[in-house]
Design an enzyme around this catalytic site. Structure first.
Site, PDB file in Angstrom:
ATOM      1  N   ARG A  70      -4.656  -0.089  -9.191  1.00  0.00           N
ATOM      2  CA  ARG A  70      -4.949  -1.049  -8.119  1.00  0.00           C
ATOM      3  C   ARG A  70      -5.990  -0.395  -7.203  1.00  0.00           C
ATOM      4  O   ARG A  70      -5.715   0.633  -6.589  1.00  0.00           O
ATOM      5  CB  ARG A  70      -3.675  -1.420  -7.346  1.00  0.00           C
ATOM      6  CG  ARG A  70      -2.636  -2.075  -8.262  1.00  0.00           C
ATOM      7  CD  ARG A  70      -1.705  -2.996  -7.533  1.00  0.00           C
ATOM      8  NE  ARG A  70      -2.371  -4.124  -6.907  1.00  0.00           N
ATOM      9  CZ  ARG A  70      -1.818  -4.861  -5.934  1.00  0.00           C
ATOM     10  NH1 ARG A  70      -0.633  -4.559  -5.491  1.00  0.00           N
ATOM     11  NH2 ARG A  70      -2.469  -5.887  -5.417  1.00  0.00           N
TER      12      ARG A  70
ATOM     13  N   ALA B 280       0.802  -1.220   0.000  1.00  0.00           N
ATOM     14  CA  ALA B 280       0.000   0.000   0.000  1.00  0.00           C
ATOM     15  C   ALA B 280       0.842   1.280   0.000  1.00  0.00           C
ATOM     16  O   ALA B 280       0.632   2.186  -0.821  1.00  0.00           O
ATOM     17  CB  ALA B 280      -0.925  -0.018   1.216  1.00  0.00           C
TER      18      ALA B 280
ATOM     19  N   ASP C 203      -4.269  -2.333   3.724  1.00  0.00           N
ATOM     20  CA  ASP C 203      -4.391  -1.591   2.466  1.00  0.00           C
ATOM     21  C   ASP C 203      -5.410  -0.470   2.554  1.00  0.00           C
ATOM     22  O   ASP C 203      -5.314   0.526   1.838  1.00  0.00           O
ATOM     23  CB  ASP C 203      -4.731  -2.549   1.326  1.00  0.00           C
ATOM     24  CG  ASP C 203      -3.517  -3.395   0.990  1.00  0.00           C
ATOM     25  OD1 ASP C 203      -3.328  -4.435   1.640  1.00  0.00           O
ATOM     26  OD2 ASP C 203      -2.729  -2.964   0.141  1.00  0.00           O
TER      27      ASP C 203
HETATM   28  C1  RUB Z   1       0.195  -6.033   0.014  1.00  0.00           C
HETATM   29  C2  RUB Z   1      -0.465  -6.162   1.335  1.00  0.00           C
HETATM   30  C3  RUB Z   1       0.244  -5.506   2.485  1.00  0.00           C
HETATM   31  C4  RUB Z   1      -0.338  -4.136   2.661  1.00  0.00           C
HETATM   32  C5  RUB Z   1       0.418  -3.331   3.710  1.00  0.00           C
HETATM   33  O1  RUB Z   1      -0.580  -6.519  -1.050  1.00  0.00           O
HETATM   34  O2  RUB Z   1      -1.545  -6.672   1.491  1.00  0.00           O
HETATM   35  O3  RUB Z   1       0.056  -6.226   3.666  1.00  0.00           O
HETATM   36  O4  RUB Z   1      -0.281  -3.470   1.417  1.00  0.00           O
HETATM   37  O5  RUB Z   1       1.370  -2.583   3.080  1.00  0.00           O
HETATM   38  P1  RUB Z   1       0.027  -6.503  -2.530  1.00  0.00           P
HETATM   39  P2  RUB Z   1       2.153  -1.358   3.698  1.00  0.00           P
HETATM   40  O6  RUB Z   1       1.310  -7.272  -2.479  1.00  0.00           O
HETATM   41  O7  RUB Z   1      -1.029  -7.172  -3.357  1.00  0.00           O
HETATM   42  O8  RUB Z   1       0.227  -5.064  -2.914  1.00  0.00           O
HETATM   43  O9  RUB Z   1       3.203  -1.962   4.550  1.00  0.00           O
HETATM   44  O10 RUB Z   1       2.721  -0.689   2.511  1.00  0.00           O
HETATM   45  O11 RUB Z   1       1.199  -0.525   4.438  1.00  0.00           O
END
Ligand code: RUB
Length: 345
Positions: free
Chosen positions: A75, A34, A220
């Site tokens: 996304r 995210a 996310d």
């Molecule tokens: C990534 C995912 C992560 C979150 C948290 O999904 O689910 O747990 O995005 O991310 P994908 P952050 O690999 O499909 O993008 O640490 O950036 O907050």
């Protein structure tokens, strides 16, 4: 960007010169997570501004709006992406024309720096929840690759380890794209933090045996009531943690909250190609990167990329302004009204 599709087998840095190329890289998950896609979206807007800088003002504005729409469409679930893109879009509509490119680039930098400061603060607050000897379970990759610097869910683990606490991490493989196996395991290996990779359906086994002390995952998008969208499978881990009396924490910066979504039911869940379920990528014994089919040809598959964990299963949300506790509708509103630290301005 580090091409995360090739990790842990190859470490390759790739460059994208236009906002369209950046949008495509986000969609294809060259980088993911995210926070990371939010930051990339901000820089995508800066690229668009450079591309459009010689256009007359109205055409410049129209170009920036189209770029924002494209970047945001790549996304749909992580709110960091529209938050970052919209901030840059707002910056593009202020001030004299010749200053606008500069302003957008500054805004993109500011978003990255805020994430960096947030990841550090999340680590500091979150590490207080980790006692010496703790065994932590995490899902997907919410580490340095998914964010800026320390990451979100892995940041408290890194801080605890640096404070000299003995920690051990159970890393869920995280099918279908295996971000746990490919990315989280690699990050922990780089840092010398002890861990074991487990298949997704082994989490309940370890929790029931009393071998998991705490679960920490990223997010996310977090709805106003505290429901959390995160990588598919997170919901199951939360229910299992509840059943087994294990604390379940979500680590996320303020950027990941979306008051526009009253509950998790309002969060759009990305559904990706069935290909990701039917095929797996990896390295063969000769070191060649290869893709193999694991199901019969023409197998229909469904591939929701995220799920929603109801707030009732969440012990706390670790943010840069502290650990939020239920009732989340109150603690979230209060946290979001605190001033943002770590920005350039
Ligand atoms: C990534 C995912 C992560 C979150 C948290 O999904 O689910 O747990 O995005 O991310 P994908 P952050 O690999 O499909 O993008 O640490 O950036 O907050």
């Amino acid at each position: 960007m580090i091409d995360q599709r090739l990790l842990p087998h190859r470490f390759q840095i790739v460059s994208f010169k236009t906002h369209r190329e950046t949008a495509n890289a986000i969609r294809e998950m060259v980088l993911r997570g995210a926070g990371a896609i939010g930051v990339a979206g901000g820089y995508g807007m800066a690229q668009a501004a450079v591309e459009a800088k010689d256009l007359p003002p109205r055409k410049f504005t129209a170009y920036m709006r189209r770029a924002a729409k494209l970047l945001k469409s790549t996304r749909p679930t992580a709110v960091n992406l529209p938050h970052a893109v919209d901030r840059c879009l707002a910056a593009s509509s202020r001030g004299p024309m010749e200053k606008r490119v500069e302003r957008i680039a500054e805004e993109a930098d500011k978003i990255a720096l805020e994430d960096l400061a947030a990841s550090q603060a999340i680590g500091e607050h979150g590490s207080e929840l980790i006692k010496d000897g703790y065994r932590i379970l995490t899902h997907c990759n919410a580490g340095a690759l998914a964010f800026i610097d320390y990451g979100t869910a892995l940041s408290p683990v890194r801080f605890a380890a640096r404070q000299g606490k003995r920690v051990f991490v159970y890393v869920d493989e995280t099918r279908p794209r295996s971000q746990g196996a490919k990315l989280t395991a690699w990050e922990l290996q780089q840092e010398g933090i002890p861990y074991a990779l487990i298949v997704d359906n082994a989490a309940g086994y370890f929790m029931r045996r009393g071998e998991v002390d705490v679960v920490i995952v990223g997010a996310d998008r977090i709805a106003a009531n505290g429901d959390v969208a995160n990588k598919i499978g997170t919901y199951e881990k939360a229910v299992l943690a509840h059943e087994n009396g294990v604390s379940f924490y979500v680590a996320a910066p303020k950027m990941t909250f979306d008051l526009g979504c009253p509950t998790g039911d309002d969060i759009v869940i990305e559904e990706r190609s069935p290909e990701e379920v039917n095929w797996v990528w990896g390295e063969d014994e000769d070191g060649n990167l290869t893709k193999v089919r694991i199901s019969a040809k023409d197998t229909p598959a469904r591939n929701p990329s995220f799920d929603v964990t109801p707030a009732k299963y969440i012990t706390g949300i670790i943010t840069e302004v502290g650990v939020l506790r239920p009732p989340y509708d109150e603690s979230i509103r209060k946290a979001l009204s605190e001033p943002q630290k770590g920005s350039l301005g």
